[in-house]
Design a protein around this motif. Structure first.
Motif, PDB file in Angstrom:
ATOM      1  N   PHE A 134       0.845  -1.385   0.217  1.00  0.00           N
ATOM      2  CA  PHE A 134      -0.226   0.523   0.411  1.00  0.00           C
ATOM      3  C   PHE A 134       0.668   1.170  -0.146  1.00  0.00           C
ATOM      4  N   ILE A 135       0.569   2.630  -0.389  1.00  0.00           N
ATOM      5  CA  ILE A 135       0.646   3.729  -0.315  1.00  0.00           C
ATOM      6  C   ILE A 135       0.513   4.830   1.042  1.00  0.00           C
ATOM      7  N   ARG A 136       1.756   5.258   1.956  1.00  0.00           N
ATOM      8  CA  ARG A 136       1.105   5.888   3.104  1.00  0.00           C
ATOM      9  C   ARG A 136       2.132   7.200   3.288  1.00  0.00           C
ATOM     10  N   GLY A 137       2.134   8.042   3.686  1.00  0.00           N
ATOM     11  CA  GLY A 137       2.653   9.213   4.037  1.00  0.00           C
ATOM     12  C   GLY A 137       4.218   8.474   4.666  1.00  0.00           C
ATOM     13  N   GLY A 138       5.034   9.361   4.201  1.00  0.00           N
ATOM     14  CA  GLY A 138       6.461   9.109   5.215  1.00  0.00           C
ATOM     15  C   GLY A 138       5.491   9.157   7.169  1.00  0.00           C
TER      16      GLY A 138
ATOM     17  N   TYR B 277      -4.152  12.999  -8.185  1.00  0.00           N
ATOM     18  CA  TYR B 277      -4.128  11.884  -9.232  1.00  0.00           C
ATOM     19  C   TYR B 277      -4.601  10.208  -8.832  1.00  0.00           C
ATOM     20  N   ARG B 278      -5.477  10.415  -8.211  1.00  0.00           N
ATOM     21  CA  ARG B 278      -6.337   9.288  -7.526  1.00  0.00           C
ATOM     22  C   ARG B 278      -6.707   8.311  -8.783  1.00  0.00           C
ATOM     23  N   ALA B 279      -7.492   9.067 -10.074  1.00  0.00           N
ATOM     24  CA  ALA B 279      -7.999   8.720 -11.070  1.00  0.00           C
ATOM     25  C   ALA B 279      -7.286   7.350 -11.536  1.00  0.00           C
ATOM     26  N   ARG B 280      -6.179   8.643 -11.553  1.00  0.00           N
ATOM     27  CA  ARG B 280      -4.777   7.782 -12.639  1.00  0.00           C
ATOM     28  C   ARG B 280      -4.424   6.718 -11.756  1.00  0.00           C
ATOM     29  N   LEU B 281      -4.496   6.801 -10.046  1.00  0.00           N
ATOM     30  CA  LEU B 281      -3.232   5.901  -9.694  1.00  0.00           C
ATOM     31  C   LEU B 281      -4.481   4.254  -9.396  1.00  0.00           C
ATOM     32  N   GLU B 282      -5.904   4.832  -9.373  1.00  0.00           N
ATOM     33  CA  GLU B 282      -6.358   3.603  -9.240  1.00  0.00           C
ATOM     34  C   GLU B 282      -6.849   2.731 -10.845  1.00  0.00           C
ATOM     35  N   ARG B 283      -6.646   3.596 -12.279  1.00  0.00           N
ATOM     36  CA  ARG B 283      -6.445   3.349 -13.175  1.00  0.00           C
ATOM     37  C   ARG B 283      -5.369   2.057 -12.898  1.00  0.00           C
TER      38      ARG B 283
ATOM     39  N   GLY C 299      -5.389  -0.752  -9.750  1.00  0.00           N
ATOM     40  CA  GLY C 299      -5.963  -1.446 -10.214  1.00  0.00           C
ATOM     41  C   GLY C 299      -6.891  -1.878  -8.660  1.00  0.00           C
ATOM     42  N   GLU C 300      -6.676  -0.660  -7.763  1.00  0.00           N
ATOM     43  CA  GLU C 300      -7.309  -0.443  -7.029  1.00  0.00           C
ATOM     44  C   GLU C 300      -8.250   1.059  -6.281  1.00  0.00           C
ATOM     45  N   PRO C 301      -8.801   0.369  -5.581  1.00  0.00           N
ATOM     46  CA  PRO C 301      -9.138   1.992  -4.697  1.00  0.00           C
ATOM     47  C   PRO C 301      -8.095   2.568  -3.971  1.00  0.00           C
ATOM     48  N   ILE C 302      -8.627   3.868  -3.743  1.00  0.00           N
ATOM     49  CA  ILE C 302      -7.823   4.651  -3.220  1.00  0.00           C
ATOM     50  C   ILE C 302      -7.867   3.950  -1.071  1.00  0.00           C
ATOM     51  N   ASN C 303      -9.591   3.460  -0.870  1.00  0.00           N
ATOM     52  CA  ASN C 303      -9.954   2.685  -0.344  1.00  0.00           C
ATOM     53  C   ASN C 303      -8.537   3.348   1.310  1.00  0.00           C
ATOM     54  N   GLY C 304      -9.065   3.385   2.343  1.00  0.00           N
ATOM     55  CA  GLY C 304      -8.306   3.144   3.587  1.00  0.00           C
ATOM     56  C   GLY C 304      -7.920   4.846   4.064  1.00  0.00           C
ATOM     57  N   ASP C 305      -8.281   4.505   5.957  1.00  0.00           N
ATOM     58  CA  ASP C 305      -7.966   5.559   6.059  1.00  0.00           C
ATOM     59  C   ASP C 305      -6.138   6.347   6.125  1.00  0.00           C
ATOM     60  N   ASN C 306      -5.593   5.491   6.861  1.00  0.00           N
ATOM     61  CA  ASN C 306      -4.322   5.748   6.477  1.00  0.00           C
ATOM     62  C   ASN C 306      -3.490   5.226   5.783  1.00  0.00           C
ATOM     63  N   PHE C 307      -4.179   3.891   4.689  1.00  0.00           N
ATOM     64  CA  PHE C 307      -3.195   3.191   4.038  1.00  0.00           C
ATOM     65  C   PHE C 307      -4.193   3.612   2.927  1.00  0.00           C
ATOM     66  N   PHE C 308      -2.945   3.864   1.949  1.00  0.00           N
ATOM     67  CA  PHE C 308      -4.285   3.696   0.010  1.00  0.00           C
ATOM     68  C   PHE C 308      -3.496   2.963  -0.800  1.00  0.00           C
ATOM     69  N   PHE C 309      -4.713   2.819  -1.572  1.00  0.00           N
ATOM     70  CA  PHE C 309      -4.126   1.237  -2.422  1.00  0.00           C
ATOM     71  C   PHE C 309      -4.405  -0.005  -1.969  1.00  0.00           C
ATOM     72  N   ILE C 310      -4.937  -0.162  -0.918  1.00  0.00           N
ATOM     73  CA  ILE C 310      -3.746  -1.930  -0.281  1.00  0.00           C
ATOM     74  C   ILE C 310      -4.554  -2.672  -2.119  1.00  0.00           C
ATOM     75  N   LYS C 311      -3.131  -3.769  -1.838  1.00  0.00           N
ATOM     76  CA  LYS C 311      -3.363  -4.746  -2.640  1.00  0.00           C
ATOM     77  C   LYS C 311      -3.226  -5.451  -1.937  1.00  0.00           C
TER      78      LYS C 311
END
Length: 171
Positions: A93-97, A112-118, A121-133
């Motif tokens: 997943f992606i998170r801040g530093g 960048y949300r739409a391009r990153l989701e595309r 292949g994951e929605p931005i999801n999460g409150d602390n962690f983003f694009f969790i696969k």
């Protein structure tokens, strides 16, 4: 080094101009390694050792330890790509530093949300962690460790490359 004049004498003044990167994290990691490990910590250390033997190129991102995750700091923005090991799954997943509030990370990712989701292949999801696969797998079965390691390495490379392309405007 500078000097200050005090009456008729001089006093040296030292100013730190540069500090080693990730110095605080390195000290914390050394302290963690000095503590005794439980069974879970030992299991994680053993898996991450396997992972690093399979992918020596991952070594600059940290040594094998009892942590549940490994952090990659891409050279883009204030983002971190995290690989994790948990019971019955591995993931990325992606998170801040460190110390960056998740609300700031969400705002930084928003353009960048739409391009990153595309691409990811994951929605931005999460409150602390983003694009969790996640890859659901029996993590206790060592016969799965090559597959888990390959997947984690491949996904982290994809996440870092995608962040670089999308955030730097190459996509």
């Amino acid at each position: 080094l500078r000097t200050w004049r005090i009456s008729c004498s001089a006093a040296p003044v030292f100013e730190v101009i540069e500090r080693p990167n990730d110095w605080e994290r390195s000290v914390q990691e050394q302290a963690r390694e000095a503590r005794p490990r439980g069974a879970v910590g030992e299991f994680r250390r053993t898996f991450w050792t396997h992972f690093l033997q399979r992918f020596p190129s991952e070594a600059p991102h940290g040594q094998a330890n009892g942590d549940s995750s490994r952090w990659r700091k891409p050279p883009i923005g204030a983002f971190t790509v995290v690989q994790f090991l948990s019971q019955g799954r591995v993931g990325v997943f992606i998170r801040g530093g460190r110390g960056v509030p998740s609300s700031e990370t969400a705002l930084a990712l928003a353009p960048y949300r739409a391009r990153l989701e595309r691409v990811l292949g994951e929605p931005i999801n999460g409150d602390n962690f983003f694009f969790i696969k996640r890859l659901v797998v029996d993590t206790n079965d060592r016969a799965n460790w090559d597959r888990m390691s390959d997947w984690l390495h491949e996904q982290a490379d994809k996440y870092v490359a995608t962040l670089r392309d999308v955030v730097e405007g190459n996509h």
